[in-house]
Design an enzyme around this catalytic site. Structure first.
Site, PDB file in Angstrom:
ATOM      1  N   CYS A 164       0.826  -1.210   0.000  1.00  0.00           N
ATOM      2  CA  CYS A 164       0.000   0.000   0.000  1.00  0.00           C
ATOM      3  C   CYS A 164       0.860   1.261   0.000  1.00  0.00           C
ATOM      4  CB  CYS A 164      -0.913  -0.018   1.228  1.00  0.00           C
ATOM      5  SG  CYS A 164      -1.807   1.518   1.484  1.00  0.00           S
ATOM      6  N   THR A 191      -8.506   0.463   6.703  1.00  0.00           N
ATOM      7  CA  THR A 191      -7.352   0.816   5.889  1.00  0.00           C
ATOM      8  C   THR A 191      -6.048   0.715   6.668  1.00  0.00           C
ATOM      9  OG1 THR A 191      -7.586   3.158   6.474  1.00  0.00           O
ATOM     10  CG2 THR A 191      -8.759   2.396   4.505  1.00  0.00           C
ATOM     11  N   TYR A 240      -5.275   6.563  -8.931  1.00  0.00           N
ATOM     12  CA  TYR A 240      -6.491   5.819  -8.584  1.00  0.00           C
ATOM     13  C   TYR A 240      -7.701   6.377  -9.320  1.00  0.00           C
ATOM     14  CZ  TYR A 240      -4.067   3.335  -4.841  1.00  0.00           C
ATOM     15  OH  TYR A 240      -3.214   2.515  -4.142  1.00  0.00           O
TER      16      TYR A 240
END
Length: 335
Positions: A44, A111, A175
């Site tokens: 990530c 997250t 993204y």
């Protein structure tokens, strides 16, 4: 597990847990060495910021780290890298257990990075932009000797301005392109991304680092996107006007950082590729993980030292990666 909404652009859910861990404990969570656990995934980019900053500042002992596996489902990140599939300190299999321990009705994103209070097993914060700033500003009592000033007072306004543009057009921009549900949304994100990369290239033609003559928070935030660019964003997210290796200034800048202790030694390209290509099943329904790109160029000379600058300012480079935190194939595998 879907990430794309047909006919719509991508909008990131930014409803983070904004409780802060501070030196004075004003939110109820004072800085205490060993009390908290930083949960990350090396896949990530948002979590990777925290991994880099933690290492640059030498906070490995004060803030221990848990590394989740690169692949998750709708039920959250898992600790499948650990024996028995449980984090050995928190004793949980899925990160969502720590979120639900804080709020049984939690309905937002589960997250990383997330900082968990070990005594209670509850997530304190997942506010990734603030986490790295607080590591610099609130954890100073536990910084290593020679830790760099990543967010110096005299440069904060400029760093904040650069970070805002980089987040909008680059960090989140890839993204917005990859998860676009319409041609129009994709085209707008694509244009903004490459327009910003061109402006960053112009800025970095005359300066080794983004702000000032040392590494700052701004460089950390741009690096974590650039290091993933050719491996996933160029193809998987259709950010394919040019590869990073075809943008000479940014490619040299990224190699300079990659070869700086604290950056490349935290990168796991295997995890990065597995995460994006296996988790985003609506983009890559076959689940095939690409064999490329060739990564050996990351160790090629970058030639950026001629621009001046001192990576750590008046400080020093971090020492060797602590035992147990070394990344298998940290630079690739680059062969």
């Amino acid at each position: 597990m879907g990430y794309v909404t047909a006919g719509q652009g991508f909008s990131r859910d930014s409803r983070y847990l904004t409780t802060r861990i501070t030196a004075d404990g004003r939110d109820g969570y004072p800085v205490e060495p060993g009390r908290y656990r930083l949960v990350v995934s090396r896949a990530c980019p948002w979590a990777s910021r925290a991994v880099v900053v933690r290492r640059l500042l030498g906070l490995e002992e004060a803030l221990p780290m848990a590394v989740a596996g690169p692949v998750h489902d709708e039920r959250s990140w898992t600790f499948d890298l650990d024996p028995g599939g449980r984090d050995p300190v928190l004793g949980i299999k899925r990160l969502r257990e720590a979120y639900f321990a804080r709020d049984p009705g939690y309905d937002r994103g589960i997250t990383v990075p997330a900082i968990v209070d070990v005594p209670t097993g509850r997530v304190v914060t997942n506010d990734f932009p603030q986490i790295t700033l607080d590591l610099s500003l609130e954890w100073t009592a536990y910084h290593r000797p020679g830790a760099p000033a990543l967010y110096p007072p005299e440069l904060r306004a400029e760093i904040d301005g650069v970070n805002e543009a980089v987040y909008r057009d680059v960090n989140n921009g890839v993204y917005r392109a990859g998860f676009a549900g319409s041609q129009e949304a994709y085209a707008e994100a694509y244009r903004s991304l490459f327009d910003r990369l061109e402006r960053l290239s112009e800025r970095l033609e005359r300066s080794r680092y983004l702000v000032g003559d040392t590494i700052t928070e701004a460089d950390v935030r741009l690096f974590t996107t650039l290091v993933r660019f050719d491996a996933v964003y160029h193809g998987h997210f259709k950010c394919n006007r040019r590869k990073l290796t075809e943008m000479p200034v940014l490619w040299a800048y990224a190699r300079d950082l990659f070869q700086t202790p604290g950056f490349g030694d935290t990168v796991d390209f295997v995890h990065i590729k597995r995460h994006y290509h296996l988790v985003h099943t609506d983009i890559n329904p076959t689940g095939i993980v690409p064999a490329g790109p060739d990564l050996r160029g990351w160790l090629a000379p970058h030639g950026r030292a001629g621009l001046g600058g001192r990576p750590f300012g008046d400080g020093t480079a971090p020492g060797p990666v602590p035992p147990g935190e070394a990344v298998p194939y940290a630079h690739g595998p680059l062969g």
